[in-house]
Design an enzyme around this catalytic site. Structure first.
Site, PDB file in Angstrom:
ATOM      1  N   GLN A 115     -82.740 -42.807  18.541  1.00 20.51           N
ATOM      2  CA  GLN A 115     -82.475 -41.380  18.400  1.00 20.51           C
ATOM      3  C   GLN A 115     -83.746 -40.634  18.005  1.00 20.51           C
ATOM      4  O   GLN A 115     -84.451 -41.018  17.080  1.00 20.51           O
ATOM      5  CB  GLN A 115     -81.389 -41.153  17.355  1.00 20.51           C
ATOM      6  CG  GLN A 115     -80.013 -41.618  17.795  1.00 20.51           C
ATOM      7  CD  GLN A 115     -79.373 -40.702  18.823  1.00 20.51           C
ATOM      8  OE1 GLN A 115     -79.868 -39.621  19.107  1.00 20.51           O
ATOM      9  NE2 GLN A 115     -78.259 -41.138  19.381  1.00 20.51           N
TER      10      GLN A 115
ATOM     11  N   ASP B  64     -70.360 -43.652  24.698  1.00 17.64           N
ATOM     12  CA  ASP B  64     -71.593 -42.878  24.480  1.00 17.64           C
ATOM     13  C   ASP B  64     -72.465 -42.986  25.726  1.00 17.64           C
ATOM     14  O   ASP B  64     -73.530 -43.602  25.718  1.00 17.64           O
ATOM     15  CB  ASP B  64     -72.337 -43.409  23.250  1.00 17.64           C
ATOM     16  CG  ASP B  64     -73.491 -42.498  22.823  1.00 17.64           C
ATOM     17  OD1 ASP B  64     -73.677 -41.430  23.458  1.00 17.64           O
ATOM     18  OD2 ASP B  64     -74.210 -42.856  21.877  1.00 17.64           O
TER      19      ASP B  64
ATOM     20  N   CYS C 183     -74.245 -36.420  25.167  1.00 20.30           N
ATOM     21  CA  CYS C 183     -75.429 -35.557  25.094  1.00 20.30           C
ATOM     22  C   CYS C 183     -75.407 -34.515  26.194  1.00 20.30           C
ATOM     23  O   CYS C 183     -76.346 -33.728  26.335  1.00 20.30           O
ATOM     24  CB  CYS C 183     -76.706 -36.395  25.170  1.00 20.30           C
ATOM     25  SG  CYS C 183     -76.864 -37.341  26.711  1.00 20.30           S
TER      26      CYS C 183
END
Length: 483
Positions: free
Chosen positions: A310, A414, A441
């Site tokens: 990240q 994810d 995202c």
């Protein structure tokens, strides 16, 4: 064949001056052209309501056009002065953070109304989670060398040795970074100009994009917020390598950063493609260590230059905390069950869930083999039990391993920005889990998948937004679905 009807408002490649009136998801400003034919919408990325901009039409339809931003001619009244150099990676840094949050929330939730068919999305909204750091939040940055630079005064290209970022929309033109951009490490970015001067004095040329020649290509830096160390990667070609003194360059970096310098990797990339890592190149550790250590929610992770991690670790802690909150909201759906962590990357979420659950078995799957290797190493490093990671395509894995499907009550998703392929999503739905926690995202693809999940009997129960990247249009979402 009938002739194509000409657009009465714009034509391709036309350059216009436009006033931005509104904001759409993804950082697209909305301008309108009005004439006797009616109103016509033009979307201009990286712009704000109130700005007067120069833009070039790229594509158009009967209802709207997409344009590329050339220049901001007049700022919005909402913009404020900041002490940072403007860069393409922070188009909204002059907009107060509270307004950035407002635009992101409104435009993101509207996607779930329009694309996800969730008319009451406001009632399901849980929380807008802000980044703990508005500035200097990134832990990695890539700076490019270029033999073609940008003259900010005359607003034209110029033959000059540059180290910084590419001009927006111009792949072959660099723009020198002269000072802190407000996104990465201040000490590092205030010294980029000194690194540029040092490299220029060697007499070796920076990369010339159109000619596909030169020596210096990239300078990549990773930072650990836990240790404050910096890990460097100098990317060059082999052309001129005999004339470059690596020991002197190491000493120079040490003089700038002292004990913060964890290591230096030298990558040779002779490919013509514009990327930092070459498939046929070489990589050598020339000083120090090749990894740094970062910490998330009490767990430690070894990060190499190639590792996926990240980019905003402090905000990632907030993101993961919200994911784990949703996963463990009904502990009975986790304890003594199998939890599938699909598109798991380096397995951070799965490890945290395993550490906080009772006798749960976490199965993590991701197609990127190097990410799975990191996940396995980090689980061992953190002494996390009950996790198992597989390097495989998610859809193929679910077909090949039915033995994991009978005890699944919770699935964590994810995926990458493209979202989940319809065939793979159907295989996930066929697992018949009681609940899914979907991290994204790219809310546009998540909203699309929300519609498909609702058709399959999964209702959206709550959704939170996480601002991992202040001063950009990006926003992450965490959504809880239940049957």
């Amino acid at each position: 064949m009938p002739s194509r009807e000409r657009n009465p408002f714009v034509k391709r490649n036309q350059i216009l001056e436009l006033t931005i009136e509104d904001y759409a998801f993804g950082g697209k400003g909305i301008a309108r052209i009005r004439n006797e034919k009616g109103d016509f919408v033009v979307f201009v990325p990286n712009t704000l309501p109130g700005q007067l901009v120069k833009a070039q039409i790229k594509t158009s339809s009967k209802k709207y056009a997409e344009a590329a931003l050339i220049d901001v001619l007049k700022p919005s009244e909402d913009e404020i002065e900041v002490p940072y150099q403007d860069i393409p990676g922070a188009p909204y840094i002059q907009l107060p953070v509270a307004l950035q949050h407002k635009y992101k929330k409104e435009s993101t939730l509207s996607l779930f109304q329009r694309i996800g068919n969730v008319p009451h999305i406001e009632d399901l909204f849980d929380e807008f989670i802000i980044s703990p750091n508005d500035f200097h939040y990134r832990n990695k940055m890539e700076y490019g060398f270029s033999a073609i630079g940008y003259d900010r005064i005359n607003k034209t290209d110029i033959d000059i040795f540059t180290l910084g970022f590419k001009r927006r929309g111009v792949w072959w033109m660099g723009d020198n970074l002269e000072k802190d951009s407000g996104l990465f490490d201040k000490q590092l970015e205030d010294n980029i100009k000194n690194i540029r001067i040092y490299c220029e004095k060697t007499g070796l040329a920076p990369w010339h994009g159109p000619k596909k020649e030169g020596f210096f290509r990239y300078f990549v830096v990773r930072k650990s917020f836990k240790t404050n160390e910096l890990l460097f990667n100098l990317v060059t070609t082999s052309d001129g390598l005999d004339s470059f003194s690596m020991p002197q360059f190491i000493s120079f970096l040490q003089s700038l950063f002292g004990e913060r310098m964890a290591g230096l990797i030298h990558t040779i990339n002779d490919e013509t493609g514009d990327r930092t890592i070459a498939t046929a190149g070489s990589e050598q550790l020339v000083f120090g260590k090749e990894k740094i250590v970062e910490e998330l929610l009490g767990l430690q992770f070894e990060i190499s230059m190639k590792s996926f991690f990240q980019t905003n670790p402090k905000a990632a802690e907030k993101l993961y905390s919200k994911v784990v909150e949703y996963v463990l909201e009904d502990q009975s759906k986790v304890d003594n069950t199998v939890v599938m962590d699909l598109f798991c990357g380096t397995g951070t979420i799965g490890q945290i869930v395993a550490a906080k659950s009772n006798n749960a078995k976490i199965i993590g799957v991701d197609i990127v083999a190097s990410a799975i290797e990191d996940a396995q190493k980090n689980a061992k490093r953190n002494n996390i039990q009950g996790v198992q990671f597989f390097a495989a395509d998610v859809g193929k894995f679910l077909t090949a391993h039915p033995e994991y499907t009978n005890k699944i009550k919770t699935i964590i998703l994810d995926p990458a920005r493209a979202g989940i392929m319809p065939k793979t999503l159907q295989k996930i739905i066929d697992l018949n889990a009681d609940r899914m926690v979907y991290v994204s995202c790219n809310p546009a693809t998540q909203a699309r998948d929300t519609s498909l999940l609702r058709e399959a009997g999964y209702e959206l129960k709550k959704i939170s937004l996480v601002d991992q990247f202040p001063h950009t249009s990006h926003i992450e979402t965490v959504a809880l679905f239940e049957k």
